[in-house]
Structure formats: C-alpha cells, structure tokens
Design an enzyme around this catalytic site. Structure first.
Site, PDB file in Angstrom:
ATOM      1  CB  CYS A  38      42.558  41.830  45.839  1.00  0.00           C
ATOM      2  SG  CYS A  38      41.513  41.290  44.471  1.00  0.00           S
ATOM      3  CB  SER A  55      36.464  50.039  39.555  1.00  0.00           C
ATOM      4  OG  SER A  55      37.247  50.017  40.728  1.00  0.00           O
ATOM      5  CB  CYS A  86      29.650  43.398  39.859  1.00  0.00           C
ATOM      6  SG  CYS A  86      31.383  43.392  40.280  1.00  0.00           S
ATOM      7  CB  SER A  93      40.881  50.891  43.921  1.00  0.00           C
ATOM      8  OG  SER A  93      39.717  50.299  43.388  1.00  0.00           O
ATOM      9  CG  ASN A  98      33.980  42.155  51.936  1.00  0.00           C
ATOM     10  OD1 ASN A  98      33.329  42.422  52.936  1.00  0.00           O
ATOM     11  ND2 ASN A  98      33.675  42.610  50.744  1.00  0.00           N
ATOM     12  CB  CYS A 146      45.704  44.582  45.465  1.00  0.00           C
ATOM     13  SG  CYS A 146      45.724  45.765  44.106  1.00  0.00           S
ATOM     14  CB  CYS A 183      34.442  44.373  47.237  1.00  0.00           C
ATOM     15  SG  CYS A 183      33.087  45.420  46.839  1.00  0.00           S
ATOM     16  CD  GLU A 192      33.536  33.647  41.330  1.00  0.00           C
ATOM     17  OE1 GLU A 192      33.055  32.622  41.816  1.00  0.00           O
ATOM     18  OE2 GLU A 192      34.176  34.472  41.988  1.00  0.00           O
ATOM     19  N   GLY A 242      39.793  41.275  37.758  1.00  0.00           N
ATOM     20  CA  GLY A 242      40.635  41.925  36.763  1.00  0.00           C
ATOM     21  C   GLY A 242      40.752  43.423  36.897  1.00  0.00           C
ATOM     22  CB  CYS A 245      43.913  40.840  38.652  1.00  0.00           C
ATOM     23  SG  CYS A 245      44.380  42.596  38.668  1.00  0.00           S
TER      24      CYS A 245
HETATM   25  N1  SAH Z   1      40.841  46.061  39.544  1.00  0.00           N
HETATM   26  C1  SAH Z   1      39.894  47.093  39.736  1.00  0.00           C
HETATM   27  C2  SAH Z   1      38.469  46.613  39.730  1.00  0.00           C
HETATM   28  C3  SAH Z   1      38.176  45.321  40.426  1.00  0.00           C
HETATM   29  S1  SAH Z   1      38.358  45.290  42.158  1.00  0.00           S
HETATM   30  C4  SAH Z   1      40.191  47.863  41.018  1.00  0.00           C
HETATM   31  O1  SAH Z   1      41.026  47.408  41.791  1.00  0.00           O
HETATM   32  O2  SAH Z   1      39.606  48.915  41.193  1.00  0.00           O
HETATM   33  C5  SAH Z   1      36.874  46.112  42.706  1.00  0.00           C
HETATM   34  C6  SAH Z   1      36.979  46.701  44.101  1.00  0.00           C
HETATM   35  O3  SAH Z   1      37.022  45.673  45.111  1.00  0.00           O
HETATM   36  C7  SAH Z   1      38.234  47.519  44.284  1.00  0.00           C
HETATM   37  O4  SAH Z   1      37.955  48.768  44.878  1.00  0.00           O
HETATM   38  C8  SAH Z   1      39.038  46.634  45.191  1.00  0.00           C
HETATM   39  O5  SAH Z   1      39.994  47.359  45.858  1.00  0.00           O
HETATM   40  C9  SAH Z   1      37.971  46.042  46.069  1.00  0.00           C
HETATM   41  N2  SAH Z   1      38.456  44.914  46.867  1.00  0.00           N
HETATM   42  C10 SAH Z   1      39.440  44.042  46.563  1.00  0.00           C
HETATM   43  N3  SAH Z   1      39.636  43.161  47.568  1.00  0.00           N
HETATM   44  C11 SAH Z   1      38.751  43.477  48.543  1.00  0.00           C
HETATM   45  C12 SAH Z   1      38.438  42.929  49.820  1.00  0.00           C
HETATM   46  N4  SAH Z   1      39.067  41.853  50.297  1.00  0.00           N
HETATM   47  N5  SAH Z   1      37.453  43.507  50.528  1.00  0.00           N
HETATM   48  C13 SAH Z   1      36.775  44.553  50.019  1.00  0.00           C
HETATM   49  N6  SAH Z   1      37.015  45.126  48.841  1.00  0.00           N
HETATM   50  C14 SAH Z   1      37.995  44.596  48.101  1.00  0.00           C
HETATM   51 FE1  SF4 Z   2      43.454  43.432  40.601  1.00  0.00          FE
HETATM   52 FE2  SF4 Z   2      41.656  45.173  41.551  1.00  0.00          FE
HETATM   53 FE3  SF4 Z   2      42.237  42.902  42.881  1.00  0.00          FE
HETATM   54 FE4  SF4 Z   2      44.029  44.858  42.781  1.00  0.00          FE
HETATM   55  S1  SF4 Z   2      41.986  44.968  43.737  1.00  0.00           S
HETATM   56  S2  SF4 Z   2      44.448  42.687  42.455  1.00  0.00           S
HETATM   57  S3  SF4 Z   2      43.701  45.649  40.747  1.00  0.00           S
HETATM   58  S4  SF4 Z   2      41.263  43.061  40.895  1.00  0.00           S
END
Ligand code: SAH
Ligand code: SF4
Length: 358
Positions: free
Chosen positions: A126, A201, A112, A224, A300, A123, A343, A86, A169, A119
């Site tokens: 996420c 990022s 974006c 992050s 989120n 986390c 995000c 996406e 990713g 990935c």
């Molecule tokens: N993998 C990289 C880039 C993609 S994630 C990273 O982690 O930085 C992009 C951003 O979205 C990151 O800052 C991540 O922490 C945030 N993100 C992930 N899950 C989220 C959620 N449920 N609510 C808000 N932001 C989130």
């Molecule tokens: Fe991967 Fe970024 Fe999601 Fe963490 S926040 S699982 S590094 S996409």
C-alpha cells in the site's frame, strides 16, 4: 475558531439559544450548501455575526482535482495545518425500474474518504503506508470531504450517497472520530446518510472491531483479508502479528450485522502470491458459517512496488471457484487507475509538489 462540522446536532443545540437554530444551521450547511453564515438569512443578524466570530465550516481546501477516463474524480485536500489527504468520487450508474415498467437511469455516487493523514499499519502493498502516520483526521475533516464533494458537484442533498472509509488511513485506528463522523453524517437535518450506506474497511484490528460492534452504529464492516495463511498475511500486513486470521474471524463472527447485509471481505489478488485455487479453497473454508461477500481486488501497482497485477483469467477462475462453493464473490472494477485514485494508490503528497491552495 472551531470547526462547526465537528458537532453533532445535539452538541450544536447545546451551544445555542434558542436551540431550534441548530436545525436551521444544519440545513443551511448540509442541504442548502451555504458558503458563509451571512447566507443564513433566517437567522438574526447578531447571531450570524457571533457564529462567524467563533466558527467556520470549511476545514479543507481543495488543492487539486483530477478526473479519470471512467469519470471518477480524485480530490487532494489540504487541512488548516497543511496536512494533505485524498478522497475519491465514484459515480455509479444505476437503472431503476418504475411501476409503469419504464427504465430510468439515476446517477448514484460512492465517496471514498480518508480517515487519517497517512497510516501506521505498514502494509507492504500500500502506497499510503510509505510515509507512516502523521495524525488522525477530526470528525469534521471526515464530514468535510463529503460535504465539499457534494457541493462542488452540485449533487442534490437528497441524492443517495454511499460512503466507504477506504481512502487514506486505518479507520479503526481512529475509531472515536470515525464513529462521530458516522453520527454527524446520519443526521436527518444534515447529510442524512444512513449508517447502512457507510462501510468501514479495516486491516483487521480485532479489538477495535469489537469496540465498533459495541457502539452498534449500524455501519457495514469490510475486512481487508488478502491472504489465507498467517505466514503470507504477516508478510503483507504486519498487523497480522498482533491479530492473526483466527482472531479477525472471531471478531467478525461476534460483530452485529444488519439482517439484510453481509460482511465484506476484500481480497487483494497479487500475481503468484495468493491467486491459486488452493487459496480460493482455503478462503471458502475460512468463511464457513459467516454471512460474507468477497470482493476480489486487482493489485494496483505503484512506483517501487515489488508485486504484480494478476491477469483477468486468474481473477475469473478464482471468482468462479468461490461462487461454485456458495460464496458470493465479485471482482472490483477498479476505478481511477489512470489518475492513481485506485485502491492503495492514495498518498499524502508533499507540498513540494508545488500545488497552490485555491
Ligand atoms: N486501512 C483500511 C482502509 C483503507 S485501504 C484497510 O486497509 O482496509 C482500502 C483498501 O485498498 C484495502 O482493502 C486495501 O488493502 C486496498 N489496497 C491497498 N493497497 C492496494 C493496492 N496497491 N492495490 C489494490 N488495493 C490496495
Ligand atoms: Fe493502512 Fe489500509 Fe494501507 Fe494497510 S492497506 S497501510 S491499513 S491504508
């Protein structure tokens, strides 16, 4: 068939005789939004035929798009092997003041992009993490997301675009392909997106941050961070076991930053976990001596997540504390919430969703 979008201008030049044809092809694809080699009328017919036997420049098909009430658009793409990713187009309005004092509104866009199918960082907050990693995207598949979106929205080639590698990713887990995409995107005869308009990022792969720095691409770095203690960060982001907060901070301190720019720290705020003034205080200390900008992100929620979104009052208090202590801090106005494009809400959808290729 090879994907032409995988090639830098230099690489394309080395494939062609005479070399100058490469620039023409780049312009047709990235500026004039050609649909096929047949459109490239200033190329000799036999060259066009040869090119179309060997190359294509549509690595992704759009399977679905959804427009949010805030005008952001989420695209679901399918790659040639059926993998799905996406991307999100975020329109930003900007006011420009002209020399005569008049104000003109100009559309400005941020795209974006995804860097991997899934990935493997795991986390806990996420959605992308849930299915693990399927594969890395190729440079041409990263470039392809941007080209397709510009083309579909008739965004003139010269319009300024910002790119954030914040889709699906972990870009630094696919560093070589991401770095090559940055190079292809910056090509003047192509999309001409300067590296200082591209933000990578990362969840904090310290050794890869170092490698990225050594490449001296001129891109912006976003970290992050999300927590101020190793204990909590490890719970949220397993990668913290390999590279703890100090290791990440050390990598940031050594990262070459454009004089006019700062490193962005993304801080996902989760209710009751990392949203206290004590956290804000520790964050200020951690950032001491670093040219940093903090972006607070509301968590989120998504199906099955155990965390809760903080209220606005908590966010504003956190922001005020940071600002009062000299740290530039903004609250991200999360776009696309209603279409799950915000995000952390991007996820590879299975084919069983029943969307057909268009
Ligand atoms: N993998 C990289 C880039 C993609 S994630 C990273 O982690 O930085 C992009 C951003 O979205 C990151 O800052 C991540 O922490 C945030 N993100 C992930 N899950 C989220 C959620 N449920 N609510 C808000 N932001 C989130
Ligand atoms: Fe991967 Fe970024 Fe999601 Fe963490 S926040 S699982 S590094 S996409």
């Amino acid at each position: 068939m090879r994907n032409l979008l995988d090639l830098t201008l230099y690489e394309l030049e080395n494939e062609l005789n005479p070399k100058f044809r490469a620039k023409q092809i780049y312009e047709w694809i990235y500026k004039k939004y050609a649909n096929s080699f047949d459109d490239m009328t200033n190329l000799p017919k036999d060259m066009r035929e040869k090119l179309s036997r060997n190359f294509h420049f549509e690595p992704l098909k759009c399977v679905r798009s959804e427009t949010s009430s805030d005008k952001s658009i989420k695209y679901l793409f399918e790659a040639i092997d059926g993998s799905r990713i996406e991307s999100v187009l975020l329109p930003m309005k900007e006011e420009l003041t002209h020399e005569d004092g008049g104000i003109k509104r100009h559309a400005r866009y941020t795209i974006c992009v995804s860097s991997q199918v899934g990935c493997r960082m795991g986390c806990s907050f996420c959605l992308t993490a849930k299915g693990g990693l399927t594969r890395n995207l190729t440079p041409g598949e990263i470039v392809g997301q941007i080209l397709w979106i510009k083309k579909a929205n008739n965004i003139p080639y010269e319009r300024r675009i910002n790119i954030v590698y914040m889709g699906m990713g972990e870009p630094l887990d696919n560093l070589e392909n991401v770095a090559k995409a940055v190079q292809i995107l910056k090509e003047n005869d192509g999309l001409a997106i300067a590296p200082r308009r591209q933000t990578i990022s990362t969840s904090g792969l310290a050794s890869q941050i170092k490698k990225l720095g050594e490449k001296n691409l001129g891109v912006l770095l976003a970290i992050s961070l999300h927590a101020t203690t190793d204990e909590l960060r490890t719970k949220l982001m397993p990668i913290n076991k390999a590279y703890n907060i100090e290791a990440v901070m050390q990598a940031v301190r050594e990262f070459p930053v454009d004089m006019r720019k700062r490193v962005l720290f993304e801080y996902l705020v989760i209710k009751g976990l990392n949203d206290s003034i004590k956290d804000a205080k520790t964050l200020v200390k951690l950032l001491h001596g670093i040219k940093a900008k903090v972006n607070l992100i509301y968590f989120n929620p998504h199906e099955g997540s155990e965390y809760t979104r903080p209220d606005t009052k908590t966010m504003v208090e956190f922001q005020d504390y940071m600002s009062a202590h000299g740290v530039s801090c903004t609250i991200r106005q999360s776009k696309g919430l209603d279409i799950s494009a915000a995000c952390g809400q991007l996820k590879e959808r299975s084919k069983e969703d029943g969307y057909e290729r268009t």
